[in-house]
Design a protein around this motif. Sequence first.
Motif, PDB file in Angstrom:
ATOM      1  N   ASN A   1      -6.253   8.460  -2.941  1.00  0.00           N
ATOM      2  CA  ASN A   1      -6.908   9.760  -3.113  1.00  0.00           C
ATOM      3  C   ASN A   1      -6.347  10.508  -4.318  1.00  0.00           C
ATOM      4  O   ASN A   1      -7.085  11.168  -5.055  1.00  0.00           O
ATOM      5  N   SER A   2      -5.041  10.395  -4.520  1.00  0.00           N
ATOM      6  CA  SER A   2      -4.440  11.081  -5.663  1.00  0.00           C
ATOM      7  C   SER A   2      -4.898  10.451  -6.973  1.00  0.00           C
ATOM      8  O   SER A   2      -5.122  11.157  -7.960  1.00  0.00           O
ATOM      9  N   LEU A   3      -5.022   9.117  -6.983  1.00  0.00           N
ATOM     10  CA  LEU A   3      -5.517   8.452  -8.182  1.00  0.00           C
ATOM     11  C   LEU A   3      -6.978   8.810  -8.436  1.00  0.00           C
ATOM     12  O   LEU A   3      -7.390   9.018  -9.580  1.00  0.00           O
ATOM     13  N   THR A   4      -7.756   8.852  -7.367  1.00  0.00           N
ATOM     14  CA  THR A   4      -9.176   9.179  -7.504  1.00  0.00           C
ATOM     15  C   THR A   4      -9.359  10.554  -8.137  1.00  0.00           C
ATOM     16  O   THR A   4     -10.198  10.744  -9.022  1.00  0.00           O
ATOM     17  N   SER A   5      -8.561  11.483  -7.689  1.00  0.00           N
ATOM     18  CA  SER A   5      -8.684  12.849  -8.211  1.00  0.00           C
ATOM     19  C   SER A   5      -8.275  12.945  -9.676  1.00  0.00           C
ATOM     20  O   SER A   5      -8.674  13.873 -10.385  1.00  0.00           O
ATOM     21  N   SER A   6      -7.471  11.980 -10.141  1.00  0.00           N
ATOM     22  CA  SER A   6      -7.001  12.020 -11.532  1.00  0.00           C
ATOM     23  C   SER A   6      -7.920  11.260 -12.489  1.00  0.00           C
ATOM     24  O   SER A   6      -7.777  11.378 -13.706  1.00  0.00           O
ATOM     25  N   ILE A   7      -8.852  10.475 -11.934  1.00  0.00           N
ATOM     26  CA  ILE A   7      -9.779   9.723 -12.779  1.00  0.00           C
ATOM     27  C   ILE A   7     -11.035  10.552 -12.992  1.00  0.00           C
ATOM     28  O   ILE A   7     -11.651  11.009 -12.022  1.00  0.00           O
ATOM     29  N   PRO A   8     -11.438  10.762 -14.233  1.00  0.00           N
ATOM     30  CA  PRO A   8     -12.676  11.508 -14.472  1.00  0.00           C
ATOM     31  C   PRO A   8     -13.841  10.849 -13.748  1.00  0.00           C
ATOM     32  O   PRO A   8     -13.928   9.619 -13.673  1.00  0.00           O
ATOM     33  N   ALA A   9     -14.736  11.662 -13.210  1.00  0.00           N
ATOM     34  CA  ALA A   9     -15.871  11.128 -12.452  1.00  0.00           C
ATOM     35  C   ALA A   9     -16.678  10.130 -13.278  1.00  0.00           C
ATOM     36  O   ALA A   9     -17.210   9.151 -12.750  1.00  0.00           O
ATOM     37  N   SER A  10     -16.739  10.368 -14.582  1.00  0.00           N
ATOM     38  CA  SER A  10     -17.521   9.481 -15.440  1.00  0.00           C
ATOM     39  C   SER A  10     -16.901   8.094 -15.584  1.00  0.00           C
ATOM     40  O   SER A  10     -17.570   7.141 -15.973  1.00  0.00           O
ATOM     41  N   MET A  11     -15.590   7.960 -15.274  1.00  0.00           N
ATOM     42  CA  MET A  11     -14.896   6.679 -15.422  1.00  0.00           C
ATOM     43  C   MET A  11     -14.731   5.939 -14.101  1.00  0.00           C
ATOM     44  O   MET A  11     -14.363   4.765 -14.092  1.00  0.00           O
ATOM     45  N   GLY A  12     -14.996   6.606 -12.979  1.00  0.00           N
ATOM     46  CA  GLY A  12     -14.743   6.004 -11.678  1.00  0.00           C
ATOM     47  C   GLY A  12     -15.484   4.703 -11.453  1.00  0.00           C
ATOM     48  O   GLY A  12     -14.938   3.744 -10.904  1.00  0.00           O
ATOM     49  N   SER A  13     -16.723   4.628 -11.910  1.00  0.00           N
ATOM     50  CA  SER A  13     -17.513   3.416 -11.689  1.00  0.00           C
ATOM     51  C   SER A  13     -17.052   2.251 -12.551  1.00  0.00           C
ATOM     52  O   SER A  13     -17.488   1.114 -12.349  1.00  0.00           O
ATOM     53  N   HIS A  14     -16.166   2.524 -13.520  1.00  0.00           N
ATOM     54  CA  HIS A  14     -15.677   1.474 -14.423  1.00  0.00           C
ATOM     55  C   HIS A  14     -14.300   0.963 -14.020  1.00  0.00           C
ATOM     56  O   HIS A  14     -13.655   0.244 -14.789  1.00  0.00           O
ATOM     57  N   ILE A  15     -13.836   1.291 -12.815  1.00  0.00           N
ATOM     58  CA  ILE A  15     -12.453   0.997 -12.458  1.00  0.00           C
ATOM     59  C   ILE A  15     -12.172  -0.500 -12.378  1.00  0.00           C
ATOM     60  O   ILE A  15     -11.051  -0.952 -12.643  1.00  0.00           O
ATOM     61  N   ALA A  16     -13.185  -1.306 -12.047  1.00  0.00           N
ATOM     62  CA  ALA A  16     -12.966  -2.753 -12.014  1.00  0.00           C
ATOM     63  C   ALA A  16     -12.702  -3.290 -13.419  1.00  0.00           C
ATOM     64  O   ALA A  16     -11.795  -4.103 -13.633  1.00  0.00           O
TER      65      ALA A  16
ATOM     66  N   ALA B   1      -7.401  -0.908  -5.589  1.00  0.00           N
ATOM     67  CA  ALA B   1      -8.482  -1.312  -4.682  1.00  0.00           C
ATOM     68  C   ALA B   1      -8.888  -0.161  -3.765  1.00  0.00           C
ATOM     69  O   ALA B   1     -10.080   0.058  -3.518  1.00  0.00           O
ATOM     70  N   LYS B   2      -7.896   0.548  -3.272  1.00  0.00           N
ATOM     71  CA  LYS B   2      -8.204   1.670  -2.384  1.00  0.00           C
ATOM     72  C   LYS B   2      -8.911   2.774  -3.157  1.00  0.00           C
ATOM     73  O   LYS B   2      -9.840   3.418  -2.646  1.00  0.00           O
ATOM     74  N   THR B   3      -8.507   2.985  -4.398  1.00  0.00           N
ATOM     75  CA  THR B   3      -9.171   3.976  -5.240  1.00  0.00           C
ATOM     76  C   THR B   3     -10.604   3.564  -5.528  1.00  0.00           C
ATOM     77  O   THR B   3     -11.531   4.376  -5.469  1.00  0.00           O
ATOM     78  N   ALA B   4     -10.800   2.277  -5.826  1.00  0.00           N
ATOM     79  CA  ALA B   4     -12.138   1.775  -6.142  1.00  0.00           C
ATOM     80  C   ALA B   4     -13.096   1.930  -4.970  1.00  0.00           C
ATOM     81  O   ALA B   4     -14.304   2.125  -5.169  1.00  0.00           O
ATOM     82  N   ALA B   5     -12.564   1.844  -3.750  1.00  0.00           N
ATOM     83  CA  ALA B   5     -13.417   1.981  -2.570  1.00  0.00           C
ATOM     84  C   ALA B   5     -14.125   3.331  -2.533  1.00  0.00           C
ATOM     85  O   ALA B   5     -15.243   3.447  -2.011  1.00  0.00           O
ATOM     86  N   ASN B   6     -13.498   4.340  -3.116  1.00  0.00           N
ATOM     87  CA  ASN B   6     -14.109   5.670  -3.158  1.00  0.00           C
ATOM     88  C   ASN B   6     -15.323   5.720  -4.085  1.00  0.00           C
ATOM     89  O   ASN B   6     -16.104   6.677  -4.027  1.00  0.00           O
ATOM     90  N   TYR B   7     -15.461   4.705  -4.914  1.00  0.00           N
ATOM     91  CA  TYR B   7     -16.607   4.628  -5.823  1.00  0.00           C
ATOM     92  C   TYR B   7     -17.563   3.503  -5.427  1.00  0.00           C
ATOM     93  O   TYR B   7     -18.424   3.093  -6.209  1.00  0.00           O
ATOM     94  N   GLY B   8     -17.395   2.996  -4.211  1.00  0.00           N
ATOM     95  CA  GLY B   8     -18.291   1.956  -3.712  1.00  0.00           C
ATOM     96  C   GLY B   8     -18.013   0.574  -4.264  1.00  0.00           C
ATOM     97  O   GLY B   8     -18.871  -0.310  -4.191  1.00  0.00           O
ATOM     98  N   ILE B   9     -16.816   0.355  -4.806  1.00  0.00           N
ATOM     99  CA  ILE B   9     -16.447  -0.952  -5.363  1.00  0.00           C
ATOM    100  C   ILE B   9     -15.537  -1.659  -4.371  1.00  0.00           C
ATOM    101  O   ILE B   9     -14.526  -1.107  -3.930  1.00  0.00           O
ATOM    102  N   GLY B  10     -15.896  -2.892  -3.988  1.00  0.00           N
ATOM    103  CA  GLY B  10     -15.181  -3.611  -2.944  1.00  0.00           C
ATOM    104  C   GLY B  10     -13.834  -4.144  -3.387  1.00  0.00           C
ATOM    105  O   GLY B  10     -13.571  -4.332  -4.590  1.00  0.00           O
ATOM    106  N   ALA B  11     -12.981  -4.433  -2.398  1.00  0.00           N
ATOM    107  CA  ALA B  11     -11.649  -4.974  -2.685  1.00  0.00           C
ATOM    108  C   ALA B  11     -11.739  -6.332  -3.358  1.00  0.00           C
ATOM    109  O   ALA B  11     -10.921  -6.663  -4.226  1.00  0.00           O
ATOM    110  N   ALA B  12     -12.724  -7.153  -2.978  1.00  0.00           N
ATOM    111  CA  ALA B  12     -12.870  -8.480  -3.585  1.00  0.00           C
ATOM    112  C   ALA B  12     -13.158  -8.375  -5.073  1.00  0.00           C
ATOM    113  O   ALA B  12     -12.676  -9.185  -5.876  1.00  0.00           O
ATOM    114  N   GLU B  13     -13.933  -7.372  -5.460  1.00  0.00           N
ATOM    115  CA  GLU B  13     -14.253  -7.192  -6.881  1.00  0.00           C
ATOM    116  C   GLU B  13     -13.010  -6.795  -7.680  1.00  0.00           C
ATOM    117  O   GLU B  13     -12.803  -7.274  -8.811  1.00  0.00           O
TER     118      GLU B  13
END
Length: 440
Positions: free
Chosen positions: A323-338, A366-378
Amino acid sequence: MSTLAIIGFVMVCVFMYLIMSKRLSAMNALILVPLLFGIGLGLAGMAPLGKLGSMVMDGIRKAAPTGIMIMFAILYFGTMIDAGLFDPLINKILKVTHGDPLKVIVGTALLAGIVSLDGDGATTYMIVTSAMLAVHKRIGINPIILPTVAIMQNGVMNILPWGGPTGRVMSALGLDASQVFVPMIPGMVVGTIWVMFWAYLLGMKERARLGTVTMAEAAAAQEYVVELDEDSAKLKRPHLFWANLGLTALLMAALVSDKFPLAVLFMVGTALALMINYPNLKTQQELIMKHGMNAIPTVSLVVSAGVLMGIMSGTKMVDAMANSLTSSIPASMGSHIALITALAGLPFDYFLSNDAFYFGIVPILAKTAANYGIGAAEIARASLIAQGCHLLSPLVASTYLLCGMSGVTLGDLTKSALLPSIGTSLVMLATALALGLFPI
């Protein structure tokens, strides 16, 4: 940032510091560091102290299938190497490549790929250098080339789930090989093609410099055989070549089909391999002891990682960190976390050990990516892209073995292999993106 998240990051930093400074082994750090932090959280009333044991057992139960798979895969391929399944191909490579620098260098890369199937880098380097070093020296090939192509090819094959990194990330994220490794196979194929292409370029350069050296075919063909001691020769089963080849082909087909768990496949395969090749029970026990020595370090790490992941999950520490990492990543970059994970993995996995990267950093990503709908396997697949150049890290012990046996320095090997190894990761990344293995 919450207090629980701060404690989680401190725990990861302590874990990474202890293993990188060699104050604790990775196994001991994986067990003791999370336990101490878990007890501290319990005493502070931030986690249920009485459930600490069940948290640990939950983590171990999730890690156990991966540990079993790795153990039996190492036993299986170790048995096949002992029985001589790959000897005809190895000797054919040596026979065909005699005298021509181009063929020798490409053959060295191919041989490294074959031997890397057992998942142990040290074994790969010992066999490749003992088989090919004399040939390279006899022809006069630049001594840096053998370790360069060997480490590049081993970097590709290191993604095998019994090779270490994939086992670590599967254990850390609670995934299985069908989710992580099988989709990566096309990328490994493309990565191997890249390594062969680089070996071809090096070979063309050496051919232009040296020409073709006249060399007795028989002498070249027997370079590998003469390295066998009497005990190793007794284990060869050339009359069972086709039976072993058929069993291995069937095992690989079942692996790709995803019909059975990998752990079960390799358990059955190992049992059949030992029974077919070595009916004598004493010999079977000796081989299990022999190859078990290679399996124990990796398996112990995977199971020990269950302690870390069990406590991080059970105390909700990993959620707070994400959650702390998610809050520090700009919303525009969240979908690019993989994609960020794949690219950031190149420096991370070079300057950190596999243990620090896959057990310490990837679970948080992986936990941060889950907040953007990106799975752990990815995220797991993205994190493995860095393996193309990880083995050049000064933290990898087997690389020093390769340097010592080849007579080169780590600095020279880094100058020769780092850029093309980064190229390996980039072509594997391009393949993964083309196949949609994780989102851009």
